[in-house]
Motif scaffolding. Structure first.
Motif, mmCIF file in Angstrom:
data_model
loop_
_atom_site.group_PDB
_atom_site.id
_atom_site.type_symbol
_atom_site.label_atom_id
_atom_site.label_comp_id
_atom_site.label_asym_id
_atom_site.label_seq_id
_atom_site.Cartn_x
_atom_site.Cartn_y
_atom_site.Cartn_z
ATOM 1 N N PHE A 129 13.140 -9.249 -4.205
ATOM 2 C CA PHE A 129 12.923 -7.722 -3.901
ATOM 3 C C PHE A 129 13.796 -7.194 -2.814
ATOM 4 C CE2 PHE A 129 9.026 -9.180 -5.651
ATOM 5 C CZ PHE A 129 8.919 -8.543 -6.863
ATOM 6 N N THR A 130 14.576 -6.194 -3.150
ATOM 7 C CA THR A 130 15.461 -5.409 -2.092
ATOM 8 C C THR A 130 15.246 -3.826 -2.617
ATOM 9 O OG1 THR A 130 17.439 -5.502 -3.324
ATOM 10 C CG2 THR A 130 17.056 -7.427 -1.862
ATOM 11 N N GLY A 131 15.079 -3.110 -1.348
ATOM 12 C CA GLY A 131 15.044 -1.578 -1.756
ATOM 13 C C GLY A 131 14.890 -1.068 -0.320
ATOM 14 N N ASP A 132 14.592 0.314 -0.454
ATOM 15 C CA ASP A 132 14.448 1.041 0.696
ATOM 16 C C ASP A 132 13.369 2.400 0.114
ATOM 17 O OD1 ASP A 132 15.775 3.031 -0.709
ATOM 18 O OD2 ASP A 132 17.636 2.644 0.363
ATOM 19 N N ALA A 133 12.569 2.918 1.162
ATOM 20 C CA ALA A 133 11.647 3.982 0.945
ATOM 21 C C ALA A 133 11.709 4.796 2.096
ATOM 22 C CB ALA A 133 10.270 3.201 0.610
ATOM 23 N N THR A 134 11.320 5.967 1.913
ATOM 24 C CA THR A 134 11.109 7.242 2.723
ATOM 25 C C THR A 134 9.916 8.024 2.437
ATOM 26 O OG1 THR A 134 12.189 8.863 1.355
ATOM 27 C CG2 THR A 134 13.671 7.443 2.976
ATOM 28 N N GLY A 135 9.228 8.294 3.553
ATOM 29 C CA GLY A 135 7.931 9.013 3.489
ATOM 30 C C GLY A 135 7.683 9.757 4.733
ATOM 31 N N ASP A 136 6.696 10.911 4.159
ATOM 32 C CA ASP A 136 6.208 11.638 5.275
ATOM 33 C C ASP A 136 4.681 11.877 5.226
ATOM 34 O OD1 ASP A 136 6.140 13.280 3.182
ATOM 35 O OD2 ASP A 136 7.784 14.692 4.114
ATOM 36 N N GLY A 137 4.019 12.629 5.945
ATOM 37 C CA GLY A 137 2.676 12.633 5.907
ATOM 38 C C GLY A 137 1.797 11.479 6.551
ATOM 39 N N ARG A 138 0.813 11.114 5.907
ATOM 40 C CA ARG A 138 -0.206 10.414 6.501
ATOM 41 C C ARG A 138 0.606 8.912 6.872
ATOM 42 N NH1 ARG A 138 -5.622 9.882 3.280
ATOM 43 N NH2 ARG A 138 -5.870 8.239 5.204
ATOM 44 N N VAL A 139 1.461 8.500 5.894
ATOM 45 C CA VAL A 139 1.946 7.204 5.998
ATOM 46 C C VAL A 139 2.888 7.237 7.307
ATOM 47 C CG1 VAL A 139 4.044 7.700 4.646
ATOM 48 C CG2 VAL A 139 2.954 5.274 4.659
ATOM 49 N N ALA A 140 3.567 8.381 7.530
ATOM 50 C CA ALA A 140 4.407 8.388 8.721
ATOM 51 C C ALA A 140 3.557 8.328 10.189
ATOM 52 C CB ALA A 140 5.148 9.797 8.788
ATOM 53 N N GLU A 141 2.515 8.464 10.147
ATOM 54 C CA GLU A 141 1.489 8.403 11.261
ATOM 55 C C GLU A 141 0.905 7.114 11.544
ATOM 56 O OE1 GLU A 141 -1.460 11.391 10.522
ATOM 57 O OE2 GLU A 141 -0.064 13.150 10.557
ATOM 58 N N LEU A 142 1.085 6.294 10.924
ATOM 59 C CA LEU A 142 0.682 5.073 10.763
ATOM 60 C C LEU A 142 1.644 4.007 11.453
ATOM 61 C CD1 LEU A 142 -1.125 4.328 7.313
ATOM 62 C CD2 LEU A 142 -2.172 5.106 9.510
ATOM 63 N N PRO A 143 1.255 2.809 12.116
ATOM 64 C CA PRO A 143 2.119 1.923 12.778
ATOM 65 C C PRO A 143 3.221 1.312 11.807
ATOM 66 C CG PRO A 143 -0.057 1.395 13.386
ATOM 67 C CD PRO A 143 -0.144 2.603 12.212
ATOM 68 N N ALA A 144 4.364 1.187 12.112
ATOM 69 C CA ALA A 144 5.531 0.617 11.409
ATOM 70 C C ALA A 144 4.848 -0.698 10.836
ATOM 71 C CB ALA A 144 6.899 0.489 11.957
ATOM 72 N N ASP A 145 4.521 -1.525 11.721
ATOM 73 C CA ASP A 145 4.309 -3.198 11.485
ATOM 74 C C ASP A 145 3.129 -3.238 10.267
ATOM 75 O OD1 ASP A 145 2.193 -2.169 13.172
ATOM 76 O OD2 ASP A 145 2.009 -4.067 14.228
ATOM 77 N N ALA A 146 2.102 -2.116 10.297
ATOM 78 C CA ALA A 146 0.972 -2.039 9.372
ATOM 79 C C ALA A 146 1.620 -1.646 8.007
ATOM 80 C CB ALA A 146 0.137 -1.065 9.882
ATOM 81 N N VAL A 147 2.655 -0.873 8.059
ATOM 82 C CA VAL A 147 3.064 -0.172 6.807
ATOM 83 C C VAL A 147 3.999 -1.463 6.146
ATOM 84 C CG1 VAL A 147 4.875 1.385 5.796
ATOM 85 C CG2 VAL A 147 3.342 2.070 7.595
ATOM 86 N N GLU A 148 4.759 -1.819 6.918
ATOM 87 C CA GLU A 148 5.587 -3.215 6.561
ATOM 88 C C GLU A 148 4.523 -4.281 5.930
ATOM 89 O OE1 GLU A 148 9.051 -6.431 8.084
ATOM 90 O OE2 GLU A 148 8.096 -4.948 9.275
ATOM 91 N N SER A 149 3.602 -4.730 6.426
ATOM 92 C CA SER A 149 2.473 -5.648 6.218
ATOM 93 C C SER A 149 2.127 -5.452 4.841
ATOM 94 C CB SER A 149 1.550 -5.828 7.425
ATOM 95 O OG SER A 149 0.512 -6.881 6.583
ATOM 96 N N ALA A 150 1.539 -4.085 4.688
ATOM 97 C CA ALA A 150 0.992 -3.449 3.485
ATOM 98 C C ALA A 150 1.891 -3.502 2.210
ATOM 99 C CB ALA A 150 0.579 -1.926 3.667
ATOM 100 N N ALA A 151 3.258 -3.226 2.480
ATOM 101 C CA ALA A 151 4.495 -3.293 1.602
ATOM 102 C C ALA A 151 4.733 -4.836 1.106
ATOM 103 C CB ALA A 151 5.533 -2.762 2.226
ATOM 104 N N GLN A 152 4.486 -5.838 1.872
ATOM 105 C CA GLN A 152 4.714 -7.178 1.621
ATOM 106 C C GLN A 152 3.339 -7.614 0.900
ATOM 107 O OE1 GLN A 152 5.538 -9.633 5.053
ATOM 108 N NE2 GLN A 152 7.442 -8.564 5.616
ATOM 109 N N ARG A 153 2.434 -7.164 0.979
ATOM 110 C CA ARG A 153 1.296 -7.718 0.570
ATOM 111 C C ARG A 153 1.042 -7.178 -0.931
ATOM 112 N NH1 ARG A 153 -1.946 -6.323 4.160
ATOM 113 N NH2 ARG A 153 -2.542 -4.287 3.370
ATOM 114 N N LEU A 154 1.744 -5.984 -1.032
ATOM 115 C CA LEU A 154 1.772 -5.220 -2.208
ATOM 116 C C LEU A 154 2.894 -6.034 -3.255
ATOM 117 C CD1 LEU A 154 1.158 -2.628 -4.253
ATOM 118 C CD2 LEU A 154 2.840 -1.396 -3.091
#
Length: 260
Positions: free
Chosen positions: A101-126
């Protein structure tokens, strides 16, 4: 972002699932399609937070045979929005398939307020769960070839004559008195039956009325009533004796009167 996942499924099965938008939507974890089929809801858990997005996903095939997933969504409770583009390539490897899987994503709102490592870990788990669901969909019934039938033996190829049920000889029942015995067998050679077996066979040969109306025997037999012949026999000799005694008294009385 780039992420690889190995699944023990042939690459052809995984590519067939990725080319079907409906099966891709069912394999996406946390995604629920709307009744109209134009979009759905996606729940994403990041750290200790759960964010629900409403949007749609499109699936297209590229020239090299990979699949491109594109989506955009907004928060169900908020003003934040996300967009992403993801390319999935299935390569055959020993014992299964490697999904890249390769790609990119952008977001604002609540996801932008969370730590970057937590967002990356959630994306890999997904993506890991998404690959597992793709493999499960590739193993659905109907995808594997049917097992070959066993070869027919010469005995199985021989077909006997068809017989009707009405043409089959029915043996006589075992209790039929008219049944013919085997000529080679002699009744005198049979071992004697035990007493209980003989009594049971005798009871079976009797009619139902005899069995129902026959009195019980043994210790359960009724006690006979005392016979009335004893009283009548006593009266037979008691009456003449009484008459003789009365007559003797009269004679004795008259003899005594004469002497006086």
């Amino acid at each position: 972002m780039e992420h690889e996942v190995f699944v023990p499924v042939p690459a052809e099965s995984v590519r067939a699932v990725l080319s079907d938008p409906l099966r891709v939507a069912r394999a996406l974890p946390g995604f629920q399609r709307d009744a109209a089929g134009e979009g759905g809801r996606l729940k994403v858990r990041i750290g200790g937070h759960t964010i629900t997005y409403r949007g749609s996903i499109t699936v297209d095939r590229t020239a090299d045979g990979s699949s491109m997933l594109a989506g955009d969504a907004v928060e169900a409770r908020g003003t934040g929005a996300v967009t992403f583009t993801l390319t999935a390539r299935a390569a055959a490897t020993d014992g299964g398939t490697t999904l890249t899987f390769t790609g990119d994503a952008t977001g604002d709102g609540r996801v932008a307020e969370l730590p970057a490592d937590a967002v990356e870990s959630a994306a890999q788990r997904l993506l890991n769960r998404f690959a597992e669901n793709l493999a499960t969909a590739g193993r659905e019934p109907g995808g594997d070839p049917e097992p070959p039938e066993p070869p027919e033996t010469p005995e199985a190829l021989e077909v006997g004559p068809e017989l009707s049920v009405y043409e089959t000889d029915v043996p006589p029942p075992s209790l039929d008195p008219d049944a013919d015995l085997d000529p080679g067998e002699d009744e005198t050679d049979l071992p004697p039956e035990p007493a209980a077996a003989h009594a049971r066979r005798t009871m079976i040969g009797r009619s139902a009325e005899e069995v129902d109306h026959s009195p019980p025997r043994g210790r359960y037999a009724p006690v006979p009533a005392p016979a009335g012949t004893t009283a009548s026999a006593t009266l037979r000799w008691a009456a003449p004796a009484a008459a003789l005694a009365v007559a003797s008294a009269i004679v004795v009385g008259r003899a005594l009167r004469r002497r006086r």
